[in-house]
Motif scaffolding. Structure first.
Motif, PDB file in Angstrom:
ATOM      1  N   ILE A 577       0.849  -1.241   0.066  1.00  0.00           N
ATOM      2  CA  ILE A 577      -0.090  -0.041  -0.009  1.00  0.00           C
ATOM      3  C   ILE A 577       0.805   1.311   0.035  1.00  0.00           C
ATOM      4  O   ILE A 577       2.092   1.039   0.416  1.00  0.00           O
ATOM      5  CB  ILE A 577      -1.007   0.067   1.092  1.00  0.00           C
ATOM      6  CG1 ILE A 577      -0.287  -0.083   2.580  1.00  0.00           C
ATOM      7  CG2 ILE A 577      -1.869  -1.063   1.097  1.00  0.00           C
ATOM      8  CD1 ILE A 577      -0.964   0.000   3.743  1.00  0.00           C
ATOM      9  N   SER A 579       2.387   4.850   1.341  1.00  0.00           N
ATOM     10  CA  SER A 579       2.732   5.221   2.339  1.00  0.00           C
ATOM     11  C   SER A 579       1.537   6.398   2.755  1.00  0.00           C
ATOM     12  O   SER A 579       1.242   6.385   4.030  1.00  0.00           O
ATOM     13  CB  SER A 579       3.996   6.042   2.350  1.00  0.00           C
ATOM     14  OG  SER A 579       4.071   6.934   1.453  1.00  0.00           O
ATOM     15  N   TYR A 581      -1.772   5.991   2.108  1.00  0.00           N
ATOM     16  CA  TYR A 581      -2.689   4.998   2.456  1.00  0.00           C
ATOM     17  C   TYR A 581      -2.392   4.475   4.035  1.00  0.00           C
ATOM     18  O   TYR A 581      -3.296   4.549   4.737  1.00  0.00           O
ATOM     19  CB  TYR A 581      -2.928   3.613   1.744  1.00  0.00           C
ATOM     20  CG  TYR A 581      -3.910   2.872   1.736  1.00  0.00           C
ATOM     21  CD1 TYR A 581      -4.705   2.699   2.831  1.00  0.00           C
ATOM     22  CD2 TYR A 581      -4.521   2.340   0.768  1.00  0.00           C
ATOM     23  CE1 TYR A 581      -5.860   2.113   2.864  1.00  0.00           C
ATOM     24  CE2 TYR A 581      -5.491   1.509   0.609  1.00  0.00           C
ATOM     25  CZ  TYR A 581      -6.437   1.304   1.801  1.00  0.00           C
ATOM     26  OH  TYR A 581      -7.603   0.603   1.846  1.00  0.00           O
ATOM     27  N   SER A 582      -1.172   4.040   4.164  1.00  0.00           N
ATOM     28  CA  SER A 582      -0.686   3.472   5.456  1.00  0.00           C
ATOM     29  C   SER A 582      -0.764   4.568   6.646  1.00  0.00           C
ATOM     30  O   SER A 582      -1.483   4.401   7.668  1.00  0.00           O
ATOM     31  CB  SER A 582       0.737   3.182   5.362  1.00  0.00           C
ATOM     32  OG  SER A 582       1.216   2.877   6.749  1.00  0.00           O
ATOM     33  N   ASP A 583      -0.182   5.836   6.220  1.00  0.00           N
ATOM     34  CA  ASP A 583      -0.437   7.056   7.120  1.00  0.00           C
ATOM     35  C   ASP A 583      -1.784   7.288   7.528  1.00  0.00           C
ATOM     36  O   ASP A 583      -2.098   7.639   8.567  1.00  0.00           O
ATOM     37  CB  ASP A 583       0.329   8.200   6.852  1.00  0.00           C
ATOM     38  CG  ASP A 583       1.858   7.704   6.667  1.00  0.00           C
ATOM     39  OD1 ASP A 583       2.330   7.111   7.402  1.00  0.00           O
ATOM     40  OD2 ASP A 583       2.586   8.681   6.095  1.00  0.00           O
ATOM     41  N   ASP A 586      -3.639   4.382   9.311  1.00  0.00           N
ATOM     42  CA  ASP A 586      -2.955   3.369  10.067  1.00  0.00           C
ATOM     43  C   ASP A 586      -2.839   1.838   9.911  1.00  0.00           C
ATOM     44  O   ASP A 586      -3.285   1.085  10.734  1.00  0.00           O
ATOM     45  CB  ASP A 586      -3.251   3.647  11.554  1.00  0.00           C
ATOM     46  CG  ASP A 586      -2.999   4.788  12.135  1.00  0.00           C
ATOM     47  OD1 ASP A 586      -1.794   5.593  11.702  1.00  0.00           O
ATOM     48  OD2 ASP A 586      -3.913   5.738  12.728  1.00  0.00           O
ATOM     49  N   ILE A 587      -2.631   1.517   8.506  1.00  0.00           N
ATOM     50  CA  ILE A 587      -2.524   0.449   8.179  1.00  0.00           C
ATOM     51  C   ILE A 587      -0.918   0.049   7.942  1.00  0.00           C
ATOM     52  O   ILE A 587      -0.405   0.707   7.303  1.00  0.00           O
ATOM     53  CB  ILE A 587      -3.316   0.082   6.921  1.00  0.00           C
ATOM     54  CG1 ILE A 587      -4.833   0.223   7.408  1.00  0.00           C
ATOM     55  CG2 ILE A 587      -3.179  -1.465   6.426  1.00  0.00           C
ATOM     56  CD1 ILE A 587      -5.662   0.443   6.037  1.00  0.00           C
ATOM     57  N   PHE A 588      -0.664  -1.234   8.395  1.00  0.00           N
ATOM     58  CA  PHE A 588       0.815  -1.613   8.139  1.00  0.00           C
ATOM     59  C   PHE A 588       0.811  -3.172   7.809  1.00  0.00           C
ATOM     60  O   PHE A 588      -0.092  -3.683   7.395  1.00  0.00           O
ATOM     61  CB  PHE A 588       1.606  -1.455   9.515  1.00  0.00           C
ATOM     62  CG  PHE A 588       1.403  -0.090  10.191  1.00  0.00           C
ATOM     63  CD1 PHE A 588       2.089   1.044   9.747  1.00  0.00           C
ATOM     64  CD2 PHE A 588       0.392  -0.019  11.429  1.00  0.00           C
ATOM     65  CE1 PHE A 588       1.876   2.087  10.307  1.00  0.00           C
ATOM     66  CE2 PHE A 588       0.108   1.319  11.710  1.00  0.00           C
ATOM     67  CZ  PHE A 588       0.928   2.429  11.460  1.00  0.00           C
ATOM     68  N   SER A 589       2.216  -3.398   7.463  1.00  0.00           N
ATOM     69  CA  SER A 589       2.480  -4.626   6.758  1.00  0.00           C
ATOM     70  C   SER A 589       1.668  -5.812   7.914  1.00  0.00           C
ATOM     71  O   SER A 589       2.051  -5.683   8.913  1.00  0.00           O
ATOM     72  CB  SER A 589       4.030  -4.806   6.781  1.00  0.00           C
ATOM     73  OG  SER A 589       4.336  -5.990   6.267  1.00  0.00           O
ATOM     74  N   ASP A 591      -1.367  -6.390   8.008  1.00  0.00           N
ATOM     75  CA  ASP A 591      -2.606  -6.138   8.283  1.00  0.00           C
ATOM     76  C   ASP A 591      -3.511  -6.557   6.999  1.00  0.00           C
ATOM     77  O   ASP A 591      -2.676  -6.659   5.942  1.00  0.00           O
ATOM     78  CB  ASP A 591      -3.093  -4.619   8.434  1.00  0.00           C
ATOM     79  CG  ASP A 591      -2.520  -4.230   9.632  1.00  0.00           C
ATOM     80  OD1 ASP A 591      -2.302  -5.133  10.408  1.00  0.00           O
ATOM     81  OD2 ASP A 591      -2.491  -2.660   9.775  1.00  0.00           O
ATOM     82  N   VAL A 608      -2.005  -6.779   3.396  1.00  0.00           N
ATOM     83  CA  VAL A 608      -0.825  -5.923   3.003  1.00  0.00           C
ATOM     84  C   VAL A 608       0.709  -6.602   3.330  1.00  0.00           C
ATOM     85  O   VAL A 608       0.799  -6.827   4.415  1.00  0.00           O
ATOM     86  CB  VAL A 608      -1.017  -4.794   4.040  1.00  0.00           C
ATOM     87  CG1 VAL A 608       0.035  -3.733   3.651  1.00  0.00           C
ATOM     88  CG2 VAL A 608      -2.440  -4.088   3.662  1.00  0.00           C
ATOM     89  N   VAL A 611       4.483  -1.520   2.777  1.00  0.00           N
ATOM     90  CA  VAL A 611       4.488  -0.153   2.362  1.00  0.00           C
ATOM     91  C   VAL A 611       5.413   0.600   1.713  1.00  0.00           C
ATOM     92  O   VAL A 611       6.387   0.382   1.764  1.00  0.00           O
ATOM     93  CB  VAL A 611       4.528   0.788   3.898  1.00  0.00           C
ATOM     94  CG1 VAL A 611       3.716   2.150   3.582  1.00  0.00           C
ATOM     95  CG2 VAL A 611       3.202   0.004   4.921  1.00  0.00           C
TER      96      VAL A 611
END
Lengths: 809, 232
Positions: A577, A579, A581-583, A586-589, A591, A608, A611
């Motif tokens: 995803i 960065s 999207y992640s920020d 709050d989604i991280f590797s 998830d 995911v 990132v």
């Protein structure tokens, strides 16, 4: 009923402490004035906006076809329970690089509001959008010209405006021959209150995109190949609820697809150009109300502190009054009167300013962002309650609680000035190795600790406002830089398959067109890399604003996006995803994310795997083959190219969009325009709060220490020595509070912005706070403090020496 | 008897640091009587005055004023009791700084259902010329006279004076004592005055001498001496 002689104190109190009351009243009047002005402007404009739906007969939706509809198609579409109207337009790239979308003046749907001048009556005349004119320095009587040099691809052409380039040739015949158009009037188009050139855009563009209307004859002069065939519809029996409207919209799209080849389909409920303004004005209102209550809370807090200081100053008088038989309630009411009176007067003056000068200021802020029709100021009862009754209530509750607490002691305790509920048993030991002045200052600080806690809270609030005002403009610049440095590739082309290539009714012709497309869309450019793209959206049942998510299908060994995970051996699709999207979410590797078909209910769960540093948009990257399989697009399907150098060997008709830096940074341009003045106002507020808080609190500290100051004066200490003892203590604490609040303030403001963006905006901007912002904050804070310190120094020099000798038991 | 003080006890602190300030005080006063409480520092005279005034509470015992016992009164009732029956004069004048002399006295009048005439009182107190001044423009004696006016204007049943001359010089003290005497004679209030000045005892009907929390002796003067004649 007897007149309480204590009431005679009010005017004298006011005169005696004019500085304090003026500072508080000024802060409150400005706050209430600005917010009242905002709510009045907002309320009046929302009313005008809501009324515009019927007043200007706004469409129920629009769709665009690649070819002009024939009579049979028209008839079948109208048979779907709606009336159809042409809303054709043509886009022109203007000399200043902006894009102007020109319509024929309307007489059936989406009537145009004339705000200044006259409607164009002859060829060569045009009425442009009022906001576009304002933001581009145009006025009635000016001439506006299309660009001389025509670029067919890229080079500053905004997304979704390919027609501008295609139409340019026709323009030269029409407009250039006449040296452009004469602006006869400034208008507002109700279907473009927010300037979204494309409904999928993250943010509208009030600077580089505008709309205009011309007369029938002028429009008839435009070549048909340059036109966009946009149609608007009105339902014969309009749906009564939004849910029914959505269902009908979805059914209509399916039915339309049977009749015509759709290029876009935008029912009114999903039309950002129509709906965004109303939603934004509504949420701005919520934000302003929150700001008002925070400000009133701070001011009430200041009043609470000053009132409690007054109580401690007047303790023996209060003790005597209580001993004489004054009830606690009578004294609570007495000491509540001034704060409430100041609030009432400030609220009334504030409202007066709000309805006059400040309303126009706030309306101007909206007119800078939105192309709204003219509005009439309407009396806003709710705004009056919110800016007058509610602040008075907040003030009443805060001062009542403070006073009930402060006056809860016995008359004897007041008479003895024994006001501390918890007594300090003994002084804490300080080494005699510490220099005397330092020890003295430590004692002063320890003695005034409760006031310094108040100072800490006050500085925290002020810093929140200050950082918001100061950090956003550089954060936007940083975002722009980050995008520049983290583009997927310098050039990103999305191909456009000709409609004929997908015509299922004429299979042979469509196969031929497809082959033609396949060969015409191939490039020899060695830096070019094919990718697939598919647009999904965040689930409709999520708590945040829905937004489109572009899913990129890349080769696993892609030179542009490294680390694409292989989905071959995994159970489900593995993705990277962006960065952004992640920020944002709050989604991280590790998830999983769930996305939904843009025009459907099917959902996809994607795992995911990592990132990818790409701050420009909310998007997902996966293996190209896996994407083509997942969305059933065919093994060899691709949507476009990423390339380091411009691709020049593809027929321009096959290029739908080029995503370049300018289109990616549209959001920063818009935020700079629409929020610039708000930031400036917040800075002024923050500095004012700073100064008022520090002034009041250091004044309290000096008043509390008046007796000691007077005593050390008698002992022979000079003014500067006393300043070193008392003002420097406050300075030290101020510096500590200032620095101590910075991390907390930064975390809080980032959190608030994240929540705001999640709820209100598509896309993502990280609030990057760099060192210069902190330096600016420190400078503003220091200057504010220095001004107050000078006042306080003068105050110390005026403390009379007999203060130490009077009223001491 | 108008005021009956029965077996009043009061202590401060807890455990080892507990100090018994009043160890069973009994006293009765008639209406209109002037009583002087004498004693060294720490003898408990101010504490007794505060308990009579309802701004401090006794650990045990009872005070009955005009047949009304105080021990069961809650805070609100005590406030109303002070409002209706008491006038207070302290060593420190505690005037409201931004009200004039007249207005400070009116603050007292506001609390009473049967206040005295403020103008008449201003003349009696010798403050008529100063009625428009604020406390910071007055001498200590003038401020104390204003404080007396504020207490007396209510026309209270009992006037409680806690070291009313403690911050004043000899001459001004005598003026203040004269005034208190005059007020008592004119309006007939009961006066209870705490002082450590032994000479003041002669202006009282009853002199109560306290030591170490107990009444050492109670003397009833056959004849009150006018404040003018007091010497110390």
């Amino acid at each position: 009923m007897k007149n309480n002689p204590l009431n005679k104190r009010f005017v004298r109190d006011l005169r005696g402490d004019l500085g304090k009351y003026l500072a508080i009243a000024l802060l409150m009047t400005l706050t209430i004035g600005f917010i009242s002005g905002f709510l009045v402007a907002d309320g009046s404009m929302i009313k005008a906006y809501n009324e515009s739906f019927t007043r200007y007969n706004i469409e129920d939706g629009n769709f665009r076809t690649q070819k002009k509809m024939n009579k049979a198609q028209w008839k079948s579409v109208e048979g779907l329970g709606l009336s159809l109207h042409e809303n054709f337009y043509r886009e022109f790239r203007i000399e200043n690089g902006s894009t102007l979308r020109v319509f024929r003046n309307r007489d059936e749907v989406n009537f145009v509001c004339l705000m200044e001048g006259a409607f164009p009556a002859a060829p060569g005349e045009i009425a442009v959008d009022r906001m576009y004119a304002d933001n581009n320095g145009l006025k009635t009587g000016d001439r506006i010209r299309p660009a001389e040099a025509v670029e067919t691809q890229g080079g500053g052409q905004p997304e979704g405006t390919q027609q501008a380039a295609n139409a340019q040739e026709g323009t030269q015949q029409a407009a250039n021959a006449r040296e452009g158009w004469l602006i006869t009037g400034l208008v507002a188009l109700p279907d473009y209150s927010a300037m979204f050139s494309d409904n999928n855009d993250t943010m509208f563009d009030a600077l580089m995109f505008g709309v205009a209307v011309c007369c029938e004859e002028e429009f008839a002069g435009y070549a048909e190949e340059g036109l966009c065939f946009d149609y608007v519809w009105k339902y014969d029996d309009p749906p009564l609820t939004e849910e029914v409207e959505k269902d009908r919209g979805e059914d209509l799209m399916k039915d339309l697809m049977k009749e015509v080849r759709l290029e876009s389909f935008v029912p009114r409920y999903a039309n950002q150009a129509i709906r965004f303004t109303g939603e934004d004005m509504g949420s701005d209102r919520a934000m302003m109300q929150l700001l008002l209550y925070i400000m009133i809370g701070i001011i009430a807090f200041v009043f609470g502190i000053t009132t409690s200081n007054t109580i401690s100053k007047e303790a023996p008088v209060i003790g005597t009054l209580r001993a004489m038989g004054f009830t606690k309630g009578e004294l609570v009411r007495h000491y509540m009167t001034m704060p409430l009176l100041v609030t009432l007067i400030s609220a009334l003056i504030g409202n007066l300013l709000g309805y006059t000068a400040l309303k126009d200021l706030c309306a101007a802020m909206y007119y800078k962002s939105y192309s709204l029709p003219t509005y009439v100021t309407v009396w806003n009862g709710t705004a009056f309650v919110e800016t007058t009754v509610v602040p008075i209530l907040i003030m009443a509750v805060v001062t009542w609680v403070t006073l009930r607490y402060s006056l809860g002691l016995t008359p004897l305790q007041f008479l003895r000035r024994d006001l501390r509920r918890r007594k300090i048993k003994k002084a804490f030991p300080l080494s005699s190795g510490i220099p005397f002045f330092d020890r003295f200052r430590i004692r002063v600080i320890a003695q005034n600790l409760p006031n310094y806690v108040v100072l800490l809270i006050g500085i925290f609030f002020a810093n929140v406002l200050l950082i918001f005002g100061l950090a956003l403009p550089p954060a936007l610049d940083h975002y722009q830089e980050a995008i520049k440095g983290n583009q997927l590739a310098d050039h990103q082309y999305i191909l456009q398959i000709p409609m004929e290539a997908m015509d299922e009714d004429h299979k042979l012709k469509s196969a031929f067109r497809m082959m033609e497309f396949m060969s015409g869309a191939e490039t020899e450019n060695e830096t070019a890399e094919k990718f697939s793209a598919y647009t999904l959206r965040t689930p409709s049942d999520g708590p945040y604003r829905k937004e489109d998510v572009m899913v990129y299908g890349m080769k696993t060994d892609s030179r542009y996006v490294e680390g694409i995970p292989s989905s071959e051996k995994s159970e489900g699709p593995q993705v990277l995803i962006s960065s952004a999207y992640s920020d944002k979410y709050d989604i991280f590797s590790g998830d999983s994310i769930v996305l939904q078909e843009k025009y459907g209910s099917e959902k996809y769960t994607l795992r995911v795997a990592g990132v990818y540093e790409y701050p420009a948009s909310i998007c997902v990257f996966m293996e190209q083959d896996a994407l083509n399989r997942l969305f059933d697009l065919g093994k060899n399907y691709y949507s476009g190219y990423l390339s380091e150098t411009p691709i020049t060997d593809i027929d321009s008709k096959y290029i739908g969009t080029e995503i370049d830096l300018e289109s990616l940074t549209k959001v920063t341009r818009q935020l700079t325009i629409s929020m610039g003045s708000l930031m400036y106002l917040l800075d002024i507020f923050a500095v004012l709060i700073f100064m008022v808080l520090i002034y009041i609190l250091s004044k309290i500290i000096i008043e509390k220490n008046a007796q000691s100051i007077s005593m050390v004066k008698i002992l022979g200490y000079s003014g500067s020595e006393i300043g070193r003892l008392y003002i420097r203590s406050t300075t030290i604490i101020y510096a500590i509070c200032f620095l101590a609040t910075i991390p907390g303030v930064t975390v809080l403001i980032r959190y608030l912005l994240k929540v705001m963006i999640r709820l209100k905006m598509t896309g993502w901007i990280e609030l990057y706070v760099d060192t210069p912002v902190y330096v600016k904050m420190l400078l503003l804070g220091t200057v504010s403090y220095a001004v107050v310190a000078v006042f306080e120094y003068r105050k110390i020099s005026k403390v009379p020496m007999d203060e130490a000798l009077k009223n001491v038991e | 008897m108008f005021l009956e003080i029965k077996e009043i006890r009061k202590s401060f602190g807890q455990g080892d640091s507990r100090v018994e300030v009043l160890k069973g005080i009994d006293l009765s006063l008639d209406k209109g009587e002037v009583c002087v409480l004498l004693g060294p520092s720490g003898s408990g005279k101010s504490t007794l005055l505060n308990i009579i005034g309802g701004i401090d509470s006794a650990d045990a015992g009872e005070i009955v004023i005009g047949g009304e016992p105080m021990s069961h009164m809650k805070e609100k009732q005590l406030t109303m009791y002070r409002r209706r029956h008491l006038g207070y004069i302290f060593q420190m004048y505690n005037l409201i700084p931004n009200l004039t002399v007249r207005e400070n006295i009116e603050v007292g009048a506001y609390l009473s259902d049967r206040p005295l005439d403020v103008d008449e009182l201003l003349r009696l107190l010798g403050l008529w010329e100063h009625r428009g001044k604020v406390p910071s423009q007055l001498s200590g004696g003038q401020q104390q006279r204003t404080a007396i006016g504020r207490a007396v204007v209510k026309n209270p049943d009992i006037l409680l004076c806690d070291e009313p001359t403690g911050a004043l010089d000899y001459k001004t003290s005598k003026e203040i004592l004269k005034l208190i005497d005059q007020v008592n004679r004119t309006y007939g209030n009961t006066v209870i005055m705490v002082t450590h000045n032994d000479a003041i005892k002669y202006m009282a009907d009853t002199v109560v001498r306290l030591r170490d929390g107990r009444i050492r002796d109670t003397v009833r003067n056959a004849q009150r001496v006018s404040a003018e004649e007091l010497e110390w």
